[in-house]
Design a protein around this motif. Structure first.
Motif, short mmCIF file in Angstrom:
data_model
loop_
_atom_site.label_atom_id
_atom_site.label_comp_id
_atom_site.label_asym_id
_atom_site.label_seq_id
_atom_site.Cartn_x
_atom_site.Cartn_y
_atom_site.Cartn_z
N GLU A 116 5.02 -7.15 5.99
CA GLU A 116 3.68 -7.08 6.06
C GLU A 116 3.25 -5.84 5.32
OE1 GLU A 116 2.00 -6.92 10.04
OE2 GLU A 116 2.68 -9.05 10.39
N VAL A 117 4.03 -4.69 5.78
CA VAL A 117 3.80 -3.46 4.90
C VAL A 117 4.13 -3.42 3.60
CG1 VAL A 117 4.82 -1.07 4.58
CG2 VAL A 117 4.22 -1.97 6.99
N ASP A 119 3.86 -6.14 1.60
CA ASP A 119 2.72 -6.73 1.04
C ASP A 119 1.67 -5.96 0.59
OD1 ASP A 119 4.04 -9.26 0.80
OD2 ASP A 119 3.01 -10.00 2.44
N THR A 120 1.10 -5.09 1.72
CA THR A 120 0.20 -4.28 1.56
C THR A 120 0.49 -3.29 0.61
OG1 THR A 120 0.12 -3.91 3.85
CG2 THR A 120 -1.44 -2.63 2.78
N PHE A 179 -5.78 2.56 -0.18
CA PHE A 179 -5.14 2.42 1.02
C PHE A 179 -5.97 2.83 2.44
CE2 PHE A 179 -2.18 3.92 4.40
CZ PHE A 179 -1.61 2.84 4.61
N ASN A 182 -9.12 0.88 3.16
CA ASN A 182 -8.77 -0.42 3.74
C ASN A 182 -8.15 -0.37 4.96
OD1 ASN A 182 -9.18 -1.73 1.16
ND2 ASN A 182 -7.24 -1.74 0.23
N HIS A 183 -7.34 0.65 5.36
CA HIS A 183 -6.67 0.70 6.72
C HIS A 183 -7.44 1.68 7.75
CE1 HIS A 183 -3.49 -1.91 5.35
NE2 HIS A 183 -3.77 -1.23 4.34
#
Ligand SMILES: Nc1ncnc2c1ncn2[C@@H]1O[C@H](COP(=O)(O)OP(=O)(O)OP(=O)(O)O)[C@@H](O)[C@H]1O
Ligand SMILES: [Mg+2]
Length: 355
Positions: A116-117, A119-120, A179, A182-183
């Protein structure tokens, strides 16, 4: 509510008092930047937040609760170091997942979190490589991956871009900003780079000798610095700052033996001031004295194409001007520099901003 607070926080190394008494509230989701001269305590403060350094006195609070004695793993705080500190013999995937492995998580769970990480951060293709086979920017992303894989509440960066070349710095700066957008992880970021600080931060804490001199938005730091230290620290070229030793109806004497002429009708404005600052971009050149001006001699001209930086001397004062129009002047020429009254910064004897 603040996610992280420092309340009367103190840090001593033996007899050396590095942080005498610091208060700071970091709001949820904010990108907070710490700036200040080398040795002012930025890394020490981050390391205390991360739990890598003991708090000597006072309190560090996370979500309103005392965190002084919490183990680093229990804080929900991750840190990215300047050197990245990746394990050279491990693959990218193992580097990112290492923290989870230490926590005893299941292999399948770790694998999923790492993917997951990856991909981000667009590291999917690189998971089997070793750090030695990556570029500086890619290593940096692995270090971020390792920090976020545990889904921290707060992420701390200690000068993460200072090892990169200028072009990559700009790219990584933009990636970090995306980043964060988005997060929305609460971020505390140390940098020496003013452009980084001004462009990335919601709020900047300007530190000096373990004190926070001002904690404010980039815009306010620039337009209304709270004291001469902040005034001189934020902005490049630096603000021209004059210590004022004597005020009369017609002029301000500076400690560097220069005389700033004032219009007598405005004299009351300057009655109690101890310092006057004006940014290089707020000077203009005139042939005659003006409402607020100083006679100066051209010392050096730097032409940068679309702008000129001109250095002047007046008595023992050095003055810098920044001009966006073509200026015809010669080295050695005497002229008057007029200060834009709207943009003059005045400070009193206690170093507090007057206007
Ligand atoms: N382990 C230590 N023992 C004694 N003094 C220390 C220790 N670590 C740091 N210091 C001192 O504490 C002060 C603050 O150091 P710190 O590393 O926090 O500064 P900094 O603001 O991060 O500087 P830089 O911008 O150079 O990274 C410095 O004067 C430093 O010499
Ligand atoms: Mg440091």
């Amino acid at each position: 509510m603040a996610v992280l607070s420092a309340v009367n926080l103190k840090k001593n190394y033996g007899d050396v008092n590095v942080i005498p008494n610091l208060n700071l509230d970091v709001e949820e989701g904010d990108f907070t930047v710490l700036v200040g001269p080398s040795g002012c305590g930025k890394s020490t403060l981050l390391r205390m937040m991360a739990g890598l350094e003991d708090v000597t006195n006072g309190e560090l609070q996370i979500d309103g609760r005392r965190a002084n004695d919490l183990h680093p793993r229990e804080r929900g705080v991750s840190m990215v170091f300047q050197s990245y500190a990746l394990y050279p013999h491990m693959t990218v995937a193992d580097n990112i997942g290492f923290g989870l492995k230490l926590e005893g998580r299941k292999k399948s769970e770790i694998k999923q979190a790492v993917h997951e990480v990856a991909d981000t951060l667009q590291l999917g293709e690189l998971l089997e490589r070793k750090p030695g086979q990556l570029s500086g920017g890619q290593r940096q992303r692995v270090a971020i991956g390792r920090a976020i894989v545990r889904k921290p509440r707060i992420i701390l960066f200690d000068e993460p871009l200072s090892n990169l070349d200028a072009k990559l710095r700009v790219e990584m700066r933009m990636e970090l900003m995306k980043f964060h957008r988005n997060h929305n992880i609460t971020t505390i970021y140390v940098t020496h780079d003013q452009v980084e600080a001004m462009t990335m931060a919601d709020k900047i804490a300007v530190m000096e000798k373990g004190h926070i001199q001002q904690f404010d938005t980039p815009k306010n730091l620039f337009s209304a610095p709270a004291n001469p230290f902040v005034a001189g620290f934020i902005g490049s070229p630096q603000m021209n700052l004059f210590d004022i030793t004597k005020v009369t109806d017609a002029s301000l004497q500076t400690s560097g033996n220069a005389e700033i002429k004032i219009n007598p009708s405005a004299a009351s404005h300057f009655s109690d001031i101890a310092a006057l600052g004006v940014r290089p971009e707020h000077l203009s050149i005139h042939e005659q004295s003006d409402n607020l001006s100083i006679e100066a001699e051209v010392d050096l001209i730097e032409s940068l194409g679309d702008e000129s930086i001109i250095h002047f001397v007046s008595g023992n004062e050095r003055i810098t001007g920044r001009f966006y129009t073509e200026i015809n002047c010669q080295i050695g020429q005497k002229l008057f520099l007029s200060f834009d009254m709207e943009h003059v910064h005045l400070f009193d004897e206690k170093n507090n901003r007057v206007s």
